[in-house]
Design a protein around this motif. Structure first.
Motif, short mmCIF file in Angstrom:
data_model
loop_
_atom_site.label_atom_id
_atom_site.label_comp_id
_atom_site.label_asym_id
_atom_site.label_seq_id
_atom_site.Cartn_x
_atom_site.Cartn_y
_atom_site.Cartn_z
N SER A 1 -6.48 8.85 0.79
CA SER A 1 -7.55 8.19 1.54
C SER A 1 -7.33 6.68 1.59
O SER A 1 -7.54 6.03 2.62
CB SER A 1 -8.92 8.49 0.91
N THR A 2 -6.89 6.14 0.44
CA THR A 2 -6.65 4.70 0.37
C THR A 2 -5.54 4.27 1.33
O THR A 2 -5.68 3.29 2.07
CB THR A 2 -6.27 4.28 -1.06
N SER B 1 -7.61 10.67 -3.49
CA SER B 1 -8.07 9.29 -3.43
C SER B 1 -6.96 8.36 -2.96
O SER B 1 -7.20 7.46 -2.13
CB SER B 1 -8.56 8.86 -4.82
N GLN C 1 -4.44 5.93 3.93
CA GLN C 1 -4.84 6.16 5.31
C GLN C 1 -5.71 5.01 5.82
O GLN C 1 -5.54 4.54 6.96
CB GLN C 1 -5.61 7.49 5.42
N ALA C 2 -6.63 4.53 5.00
CA ALA C 2 -7.47 3.40 5.39
C ALA C 2 -6.62 2.15 5.57
O ALA C 2 -6.82 1.37 6.52
CB ALA C 2 -8.55 3.16 4.33
N ALA C 3 -5.65 1.96 4.66
CA ALA C 3 -4.77 0.80 4.76
C ALA C 3 -3.93 0.86 6.03
O ALA C 3 -3.73 -0.14 6.73
CB ALA C 3 -3.87 0.70 3.53
N ASN C 4 -3.44 2.06 6.32
CA ASN C 4 -2.64 2.22 7.55
C ASN C 4 -3.48 1.98 8.79
O ASN C 4 -3.00 1.42 9.78
CB ASN C 4 -2.02 3.62 7.60
N GLY C 5 -4.74 2.42 8.75
CA GLY C 5 -5.63 2.17 9.88
C GLY C 5 -5.86 0.69 10.09
O GLY C 5 -5.83 0.20 11.23
N ARG C 6 -6.10 -0.03 8.96
CA ARG C 6 -6.28 -1.48 9.08
C ARG C 6 -5.01 -2.15 9.58
O ARG C 6 -5.06 -3.05 10.42
CB ARG C 6 -6.67 -2.07 7.71
N ASP D 1 0.83 -1.21 0.00
CA ASP D 1 0.00 0.00 0.00
C ASP D 1 0.86 1.26 0.00
O ASP D 1 0.57 2.23 -0.72
CB ASP D 1 -0.93 0.00 1.21
#
Length: 359
Positions: free
Chosen positions: A159-160, A156, A162-167, A123
């Motif tokens: 955001s992608t 975009s 950031q979501a991957a890092n959160g997961r 990612d």
């Protein structure tokens, strides 16, 4: 390690079924004959794990173990599954399958964590390429429409990632929790493997390892190292009079007494087997150790044991002990053997005393 003595509560022991006939003999030979008879009667394989359980049984080392075996013999039979179950339940030993399961879990957690990290790296690499591509586009001429499109792409991509890092953060936290839980189980398994289930002090395996470590440290530092072998006086007589459950309470009481007195100064206490214990005293000469153990003996002998049920007196408990000092040319077995020899001298002299090794 805290060692709490058990309550002095009597319990009715189940006698050995009358159809179990043991041949004669004395001492260890008699125990061997009894084990051989049990192996023939039950058809159990003569494996070390089975022999260990039967040895504890014929030597009356654990009341709960003896009770369970008596019931099995009188009931559906003493099978290999029953024996291995008793090792796990009463002796605190993990089966090979359980150990393999923990190892498999550790491998599984390591593989899952690797996949999570690789996914996170992918990612981040995608995000890095998006930023680099955007930088190249910004270096050239752009109209408002192209700039808006580029900003939308970068937003975009951001955001992608950031979501991957959160997961990834959640998964890493979960992996850390799983690793801590596994580490706790492994620690418990390691502790159980070297702890005597009845008394809470080291078992023979843990004791021998501790003696070897103490000898290595003494050799490196040049400091003295003393070891004592302690044997409860007339323990069988006490067992016969008050029952195995009370005998187990006495074993726990003596183990706690020794540990309380020795471990506060860096000493180590373990159960050698039966009613015999070993105390390891780093930095102590044989003369100083003999005096210390004699004070512990006198303190124990001065206490009157009473039943937790009705407060009745069960008399006093004393022990005999031998003490030896580490020699650079001898291993753990030889050190214990010399202390044990001094112990038998103490017994011949009338018990309730401490004798240092004179060799």
């Amino acid at each position: 390690m805290k060692h709490q003595p058990g309550p002095m509560v009597a319990k009715q022991a189940v006698p050995t079924p009358p159809d179990v006939a043991f041949p004669g003999g004395t001492g260890p030979l008699a125990s061997y004959d009894q084990i051989r008879s049990l192996l023939i009667q039950t058809g159990l394989p003569p494996e070390p794990a089975v022999y260990d359980v039967l040895w504890r049984y014929v030597r009356d080392e654990d009341a709960d173990l003896s009770l369970a075996i008596d019931k099995a013999i009188a009931g559906d039979g003493l099978t290999l599954a029953v024996v291995m179950g008793l090792r796990e339940t009463l002796l605190g030993e993990m089966s090979e399958a359980q150990v393999n399961q923990l190892i498999a879990q550790a491998h599984g957690q390591a593989e899952a964590l690797t996949k999570r990290i690789v996914s996170g790296q992918t990612d981040l690499a995608d995000y890095g390429r998006a930023i680099a591509n955007g930088g190249e586009q910004l270096a050239g001429p752009m109209d408002a429409t192209a700039l808006a499109g580029l900003l939308e792409q970068l937003s975009s991509a951001t955001s992608t990632v950031q979501a991957a890092n959160g997961r990834l953060l959640e998964e890493l936290e979960q992996a850390a929790a799983e690793s801590r839980a596994l580490a706790d189980r492994l620690t418990q398994a390691e502790r159980a493997a070297v702890t005597d289930a009845l008394t809470g002090v080291l078992n023979r395996r843990g004791l021998m390892a501790a003696v070897e470590r103490a000898q290595a440290e003494a050799a490196a530092s040049g400091a003295p190292l003393a070891l004592t072998v302690v044997d409860i006086d007339h323990f069988k007589r006490f067992n016969d009079r008050f029952g195995h459950a009370m005998g187990d309470d006495v074993l726990r009481f003596v183990a706690h007494h020794l540990a309380e007195k020795l471990e506060k100064d860096g000493g180590i206490v373990g159960r050698l087997g039966g009613e015999e214990f070993v105390g390891v005293m780093p930095g102590t000469s044989v003369q100083a150790a003999a005096g210390r153990i004699d004070r512990i003996r006198a303190d124990l002998a001065g206490q009157v044991l009473r039943s937790a049920v009705d407060g009745s007196s069960m008399g006093r408990i004393s022990f005999s002990a031998g003490v030896a000092e580490h020699r650079a040319d001898q291993g753990a077995d030889q050190l214990i053997e010399r202390a044990d020899s001094a112990l038998y001298t103490a017994k011949r002299l009338g018990r309730d005393r401490v004798v240092p090794d004179r060799g």
